[in-house]
Motif scaffolding. Structure first.
Motif, PDB file in Angstrom:
ATOM      1  N   HIS A 118       0.808  -1.220   0.000  1.00 37.69           N
ATOM      2  CA  HIS A 118       0.000   0.000   0.000  1.00 37.69           C
ATOM      3  C   HIS A 118       0.838   1.266   0.000  1.00 37.69           C
ATOM      4  O   HIS A 118       0.399   2.304  -0.488  1.00 37.69           O
ATOM      5  N   THR A 119       2.024   1.211   0.582  1.00 36.29           N
ATOM      6  CA  THR A 119       2.845   2.419   0.691  1.00 36.29           C
ATOM      7  C   THR A 119       4.091   2.298  -0.182  1.00 36.29           C
ATOM      8  O   THR A 119       4.470   1.197  -0.612  1.00 36.29           O
ATOM      9  N   ASN A 120       4.767   3.423  -0.394  1.00 37.22           N
ATOM     10  CA  ASN A 120       6.011   3.387  -1.163  1.00 37.22           C
ATOM     11  C   ASN A 120       7.055   2.523  -0.459  1.00 37.22           C
ATOM     12  O   ASN A 120       7.824   1.809  -1.108  1.00 37.22           O
ATOM     13  N   GLU A 122       6.512  -0.109   1.378  1.00 38.59           N
ATOM     14  CA  GLU A 122       6.183  -1.519   1.152  1.00 38.59           C
ATOM     15  C   GLU A 122       6.507  -1.945  -0.278  1.00 38.59           C
ATOM     16  O   GLU A 122       6.984  -3.069  -0.503  1.00 38.59           O
ATOM     17  N   ALA A 184      -4.415   8.426  -0.182  1.00 38.68           N
ATOM     18  CA  ALA A 184      -3.580   7.248   0.048  1.00 38.68           C
ATOM     19  C   ALA A 184      -3.243   6.520  -1.254  1.00 38.68           C
ATOM     20  O   ALA A 184      -2.440   5.597  -1.247  1.00 38.68           O
ATOM     21  N   ARG A 209      -3.292  -0.896  -3.803  1.00 32.92           N
ATOM     22  CA  ARG A 209      -2.578   0.286  -4.253  1.00 32.92           C
ATOM     23  C   ARG A 209      -2.983   0.582  -5.692  1.00 32.92           C
ATOM     24  O   ARG A 209      -3.077  -0.321  -6.516  1.00 32.92           O
TER      25      ARG A 209
END
Length: 267
Positions: A118-120, A122, A184, A209
């Motif tokens: 989900h995040t950069n 990760e 997000a 994502r």
């Protein structure tokens, strides 16, 4: 009737139910992945990360490859070891894995599993893990939703999607609502399950994502990968679906993305 809520996933926690809801009797996803590997000359050792029920990993094993298959779900792994034998099944988190085995010639990541990063941080963790696991010149083969599809389109967002199927005499109905969290950069999903066996409705929430093609090219290059193919179809989840012998398309406009990248910098 009260609705139970959780982050549990009714399908991934119940692999038999998952395969009943999403049958792939022709092993289209496995055949598509094998075609990508052959077309780009991959060696025999493959890691299927986010392997789910193991049916794609087992197809690659039956095609003659030495396969390690990894998933975070113990339920999926237990099911895979019984029903899709052949690969070596291990538990691992795709956002940060180090299997401490011999390097593999290809990493395969299908059915939007990559989008659970989900995040950069990760996403960086996933690609750094792939880099550690691959031989020089190794391949990354992935299939996922396409974030660019949602630029200016709302057809998947306008109304809930209702689907049903029957398994072991019980009729299941899912009502799925999708929304875009622009801050997000996530596609959020709320799914309510009902069944005619008297059990209460169950609400579950998850997210993917939203990755865009040029963004994906940029982050892959930063991690030492050269993109060989990046297109929206044909593929195992497209309409019309991929067929044997069909080559990659040239556009990245529709709902799915198909990626083949080669590791060219191994530092």
């Amino acid at each position: 009737m009260d609705t139970t809520r959780s982050n549990d996933n009714l399908l991934t926690d119940n692999p038999e139910l998952y395969e009943a809801r999403f049958p792939d009797t022709g092993r289209l996803a496995g055949r598509w992945a094998e075609d990508c590997l052959r077309r780009h000359g991959a060696g025999p050792r493959v890691l299927d990360i986010g392997c789910g029920t193991g049916r794609d990993a087992a197809y690659l094993h039956a095609a003659g490859r030495t396969v390690v298959a990894a998933d975070l779900s113990e339920a999926m792994l237990a099911y895979a070891r019984i029903h899709h034998r052949g690969p070596d099944y291990v538990r691992a988190d795709l956002r940060d894995f180090d299997l401490h085995d011999d390097p593999v010639d290809a990493v395969v990541c299908l059915d939007s599993a990559l989008l659970y990063c989900h995040t950069n941080a990760e996403l960086d963790g996933f690609l750094a893990s792939c880099r550690r696991s691959l031989t020089p010149g190794g391949l990354l083969v992935a299939e996922m939703r396409n974030g660019a599809f949602f630029l200016g389109r709302t057809e998947l967002l306008d109304a809930p999607a209702v689907n049903g199927f029957t398994w072991h005499g019980t009729a299941y109905t899912s009502t799925t609502t999708l929304s875009v969290d622009r801050t997000a950069q996530l596609l959020r999903r709320t799914r309510i399950w009902t069944a005619d066996d008297g059990s209460p409705p169950h609400e579950q929430r998850s997210a993917w994502r939203l990755l865009f093609p040029q963004e994906l090219r940029h982050v892959l290059a930063a991690h030492g990968f050269e993109v060989l193919d990046l297109h929206d179809g044909p593929g195992p989840r497209t309409e019309p679906p991929w067929q044997e012998g069909a080559g990659p398309g040239e556009r990245t406009d529709q709902d799915r993305l198909h990626l083949v990248a080669r590791l060219t910098r191994h530092d």
